[in-house]
Write a protein that holds these residues in place. Structure first.
Motif, PDB file in Angstrom:
ATOM      1  N   MET A   1       0.848  -1.066  -0.097  1.00  0.00           N
ATOM      2  CA  MET A   1      -0.041   0.076  -0.006  1.00  0.00           C
ATOM      3  C   MET A   1       0.907   1.390   0.089  1.00  0.00           C
ATOM      4  O   MET A   1       0.764   2.137  -0.694  1.00  0.00           O
ATOM      5  CB  MET A   1      -0.889   0.015   1.419  1.00  0.00           C
ATOM      6  CG  MET A   1      -1.879   0.992   1.447  1.00  0.00           C
ATOM      7  SD  MET A   1      -3.053   0.782   2.491  1.00  0.00           S
ATOM      8  CE  MET A   1      -3.387   2.507   3.105  1.00  0.00           C
ATOM      9  N   ILE A   2       1.871   1.397   0.794  1.00  0.00           N
ATOM     10  CA  ILE A   2       2.543   2.325   0.935  1.00  0.00           C
ATOM     11  C   ILE A   2       3.535   2.739  -0.428  1.00  0.00           C
ATOM     12  O   ILE A   2       3.705   3.669  -0.836  1.00  0.00           O
ATOM     13  CB  ILE A   2       3.812   2.345   2.026  1.00  0.00           C
ATOM     14  CG1 ILE A   2       2.890   2.426   3.424  1.00  0.00           C
ATOM     15  CG2 ILE A   2       4.803   3.592   2.000  1.00  0.00           C
ATOM     16  CD1 ILE A   2       3.809   2.288   4.563  1.00  0.00           C
ATOM     17  N   ARG A   3       4.026   1.457  -0.924  1.00  0.00           N
ATOM     18  CA  ARG A   3       4.899   1.307  -2.121  1.00  0.00           C
ATOM     19  C   ARG A   3       4.072   1.748  -3.246  1.00  0.00           C
ATOM     20  O   ARG A   3       4.465   2.828  -4.138  1.00  0.00           O
ATOM     21  CB  ARG A   3       5.247  -0.093  -2.654  1.00  0.00           C
ATOM     22  CG  ARG A   3       6.128  -0.548  -1.630  1.00  0.00           C
ATOM     23  CD  ARG A   3       6.389  -2.160  -1.914  1.00  0.00           C
ATOM     24  NE  ARG A   3       7.016  -2.762  -1.075  1.00  0.00           N
ATOM     25  CZ  ARG A   3       8.191  -3.347  -1.296  1.00  0.00           C
ATOM     26  NH1 ARG A   3       8.864  -2.678  -2.452  1.00  0.00           N
ATOM     27  NH2 ARG A   3       9.018  -3.908  -0.460  1.00  0.00           N
ATOM     28  N   GLN A   4       2.747   1.661  -3.304  1.00  0.00           N
ATOM     29  CA  GLN A   4       1.801   2.187  -4.211  1.00  0.00           C
ATOM     30  C   GLN A   4       1.791   3.758  -4.218  1.00  0.00           C
ATOM     31  O   GLN A   4       1.763   4.346  -5.453  1.00  0.00           O
ATOM     32  CB  GLN A   4       0.574   1.262  -4.293  1.00  0.00           C
ATOM     33  CG  GLN A   4      -0.652   1.742  -5.489  1.00  0.00           C
ATOM     34  CD  GLN A   4      -1.762   0.856  -5.349  1.00  0.00           C
ATOM     35  OE1 GLN A   4      -1.987   0.214  -4.369  1.00  0.00           O
ATOM     36  NE2 GLN A   4      -2.697   1.077  -6.366  1.00  0.00           N
ATOM     37  N   LYS A   5       1.463   3.967  -3.055  1.00  0.00           N
ATOM     38  CA  LYS A   5       1.161   5.388  -2.753  1.00  0.00           C
ATOM     39  C   LYS A   5       2.375   6.452  -3.228  1.00  0.00           C
ATOM     40  O   LYS A   5       2.331   7.366  -3.712  1.00  0.00           O
ATOM     41  CB  LYS A   5       0.918   5.639  -1.297  1.00  0.00           C
ATOM     42  CG  LYS A   5       0.482   6.947  -1.140  1.00  0.00           C
ATOM     43  CD  LYS A   5       0.171   7.436   0.422  1.00  0.00           C
ATOM     44  CE  LYS A   5      -0.130   8.929   0.629  1.00  0.00           C
ATOM     45  NZ  LYS A   5      -0.385   9.081   2.142  1.00  0.00           N
ATOM     46  N   ILE A   6       3.800   5.746  -3.000  1.00  0.00           N
ATOM     47  CA  ILE A   6       4.973   6.488  -3.244  1.00  0.00           C
ATOM     48  C   ILE A   6       5.072   6.449  -4.720  1.00  0.00           C
ATOM     49  O   ILE A   6       5.316   7.435  -5.397  1.00  0.00           O
ATOM     50  CB  ILE A   6       6.139   5.707  -2.655  1.00  0.00           C
ATOM     51  CG1 ILE A   6       6.163   5.726  -1.079  1.00  0.00           C
ATOM     52  CG2 ILE A   6       7.438   6.288  -2.810  1.00  0.00           C
ATOM     53  CD1 ILE A   6       7.231   5.038  -0.329  1.00  0.00           C
ATOM     54  N   SER A   7       4.853   5.168  -5.506  1.00  0.00           N
ATOM     55  CA  SER A   7       4.869   5.303  -6.852  1.00  0.00           C
ATOM     56  C   SER A   7       3.727   6.392  -7.544  1.00  0.00           C
ATOM     57  O   SER A   7       3.972   6.960  -8.479  1.00  0.00           O
ATOM     58  CB  SER A   7       4.584   3.863  -7.278  1.00  0.00           C
ATOM     59  OG  SER A   7       5.579   3.090  -6.883  1.00  0.00           O
ATOM     60  N   GLU A   8       2.658   6.392  -6.848  1.00  0.00           N
ATOM     61  CA  GLU A   8       1.740   7.427  -7.646  1.00  0.00           C
ATOM     62  C   GLU A   8       2.147   8.788  -7.377  1.00  0.00           C
ATOM     63  O   GLU A   8       1.992   9.467  -8.194  1.00  0.00           O
ATOM     64  CB  GLU A   8       0.211   6.990  -6.961  1.00  0.00           C
ATOM     65  CG  GLU A   8      -0.369   5.789  -7.438  1.00  0.00           C
ATOM     66  CD  GLU A   8      -1.538   5.393  -6.843  1.00  0.00           C
ATOM     67  OE1 GLU A   8      -2.158   6.118  -5.783  1.00  0.00           O
ATOM     68  OE2 GLU A   8      -2.002   4.256  -7.097  1.00  0.00           O
ATOM     69  N   THR A   9       2.571   9.000  -6.118  1.00  0.00           N
ATOM     70  CA  THR A   9       2.887  10.303  -5.845  1.00  0.00           C
ATOM     71  C   THR A   9       4.046  10.710  -6.505  1.00  0.00           C
ATOM     72  O   THR A   9       4.437  11.982  -7.397  1.00  0.00           O
ATOM     73  CB  THR A   9       3.415  10.435  -4.318  1.00  0.00           C
ATOM     74  OG1 THR A   9       2.363  10.080  -3.549  1.00  0.00           O
ATOM     75  CG2 THR A   9       3.918  11.931  -3.971  1.00  0.00           C
ATOM     76  N   LYS A  11       4.838   9.710  -9.853  1.00  0.00           N
ATOM     77  CA  LYS A  11       4.215   9.832 -11.216  1.00  0.00           C
ATOM     78  C   LYS A  11       3.670  11.339 -11.045  1.00  0.00           C
ATOM     79  O   LYS A  11       4.009  11.974 -12.008  1.00  0.00           O
ATOM     80  CB  LYS A  11       3.092   9.021 -11.265  1.00  0.00           C
ATOM     81  CG  LYS A  11       3.860   7.614 -11.813  1.00  0.00           C
ATOM     82  CD  LYS A  11       2.635   6.630 -11.862  1.00  0.00           C
ATOM     83  CE  LYS A  11       3.263   4.967 -12.062  1.00  0.00           C
ATOM     84  NZ  LYS A  11       2.265   3.980 -12.174  1.00  0.00           N
ATOM     85  N   ASP A  12       2.901  11.975 -10.280  1.00  0.00           N
ATOM     86  CA  ASP A  12       2.277  12.941 -10.139  1.00  0.00           C
ATOM     87  C   ASP A  12       3.289  14.174 -10.110  1.00  0.00           C
ATOM     88  O   ASP A  12       3.239  15.191 -10.757  1.00  0.00           O
ATOM     89  CB  ASP A  12       1.522  13.140  -9.056  1.00  0.00           C
ATOM     90  CG  ASP A  12       0.219  12.406  -9.081  1.00  0.00           C
ATOM     91  OD1 ASP A  12      -0.163  12.018 -10.139  1.00  0.00           O
ATOM     92  OD2 ASP A  12      -0.722  11.873  -7.791  1.00  0.00           O
ATOM     93  N   ALA A  13       4.236  13.797  -9.089  1.00  0.00           N
ATOM     94  CA  ALA A  13       5.647  14.789  -9.072  1.00  0.00           C
ATOM     95  C   ALA A  13       6.240  14.933 -10.505  1.00  0.00           C
ATOM     96  O   ALA A  13       6.719  16.346 -10.800  1.00  0.00           O
ATOM     97  CB  ALA A  13       6.428  14.310  -8.112  1.00  0.00           C
ATOM     98  N   MET A  14       6.445  13.788 -11.093  1.00  0.00           N
ATOM     99  CA  MET A  14       7.245  14.037 -12.406  1.00  0.00           C
ATOM    100  C   MET A  14       6.248  14.656 -13.533  1.00  0.00           C
ATOM    101  O   MET A  14       6.868  15.381 -14.072  1.00  0.00           O
ATOM    102  CB  MET A  14       7.449  12.587 -13.078  1.00  0.00           C
ATOM    103  CG  MET A  14       8.487  11.751 -12.201  1.00  0.00           C
ATOM    104  SD  MET A  14       8.699  10.058 -12.540  1.00  0.00           S
ATOM    105  CE  MET A  14       9.083  10.092 -14.007  1.00  0.00           C
ATOM    106  N   ARG A  15       4.904  14.366 -13.410  1.00  0.00           N
ATOM    107  CA  ARG A  15       3.987  15.286 -14.210  1.00  0.00           C
ATOM    108  C   ARG A  15       3.762  16.758 -14.041  1.00  0.00           C
ATOM    109  O   ARG A  15       4.043  17.571 -15.067  1.00  0.00           O
ATOM    110  CB  ARG A  15       2.678  14.896 -14.175  1.00  0.00           C
ATOM    111  CG  ARG A  15       2.577  13.342 -14.892  1.00  0.00           C
ATOM    112  CD  ARG A  15       1.184  13.126 -14.623  1.00  0.00           C
ATOM    113  NE  ARG A  15       0.785  11.477 -15.020  1.00  0.00           N
ATOM    114  CZ  ARG A  15       0.406  10.606 -14.026  1.00  0.00           C
ATOM    115  NH1 ARG A  15      -0.004  11.110 -12.876  1.00  0.00           N
ATOM    116  NH2 ARG A  15       0.292   9.443 -14.269  1.00  0.00           N
TER     117      ARG A  15
END
Length: 153
Positions: A1-9, A11-15
Motif C-alpha cells: 500500500m505504501i509502495r503504491q502510494k509512493i509510486s503514484e505520488t 508519477k504526479d511529481a514527475m508530471r
C-alpha cells in the motif's frame, strides 16, 4: 500500500515537474528496493513488509534530521533547507505520529502487559513498541519515555 502510494505520488511529481519531490521519491524507492534485495530475498520473500517500509522511512527521516543539525552548525542553511524539504516529503507517507501523552500511555500499557519492572527490561518494551506502533513514533523519544517509566518517574 505504501509502495503504491509512493509510486503514484512520484508519477504526479514527475508530471508536475516538481524536481525536489521527484528526486526524493526516487531516492525512497531506491532505498526500498535495496532493502528488498538485502533483507527480503535473504529470507526468501520478494518484498519487505509494510512495517519494515515504515521503519525504513523513519530511518531516512532520522538521517536527514541529523544532517540538518550538522548543516546548521556548519552555517549551510541552503543544504539544511533541502534536507527539511525531503523530511516533509517522506513524512507524508508515515501514519499520524503519536503525541507525548499518547506515547506515555502506550509505554505504561506495554510495561504492564509485559511485566517489565526495571530498566533491564527496556529491550523487551522497545521491541513491543516497535512491533505495535511501527511508523507512529520516533524511537529516540520513545526510548527516553521508556527509561522514565521504568525508572518510576
Amino acid at each position: 500500500m505504501i509502495r503504491q502510494k509512493i509510486s503514484e505520488t512520484l508519477k504526479d511529481a514527475m508530471r508536475s515537474k516538481d524536481e525536489v519531490k521527484t528526486t526524493t521519491l526516487r531516492m525512497v524507492n531506491a532505498a526500498i528496493k535495496q532493502k528488498d534485495i538485502d533483507v527480503a530475498r535473504g529470507r526468501g520473500d520478494e518484498h519487505i513488509g509494510e512495517d519494515e517500509v515504515l521503519n525504513l522511512l523513519q530511518s531516512l527521516i532520522k538521517s536527514r534530521r541529523e544532517s540538518v543539525e550538522l548543516y546548521r552548525k556548519g552555517d549551510r542553511p541552503d543544504l539544511a533547507a533541502k534536507e527539511e524539504a525531503e523530511i516533509a516529503i517522506i513524512s507524508d507517507f508515515l501514519p499520524k505520529q503519536m503525541g507525548e501523552d499518547e506515547l506515555k500511555a502506550a509505554v505504561k500499557e506495554l510495561v504492564g502487559s509485559i511485566g517489565a519492572t526495571s530498566v533491564k527490561d527496556m529491550g523487551k518494551v522497545m521491541a513491543a513498541l516497535k512491533a505495535n506502533y511501527a511508523g507512529q513514533l520516533d524511537m529516540t523519544k520513545a526510548s527516553a519515555v521508556v527509561k522514565d517509566v521504568l525508572a518510576g518517574k
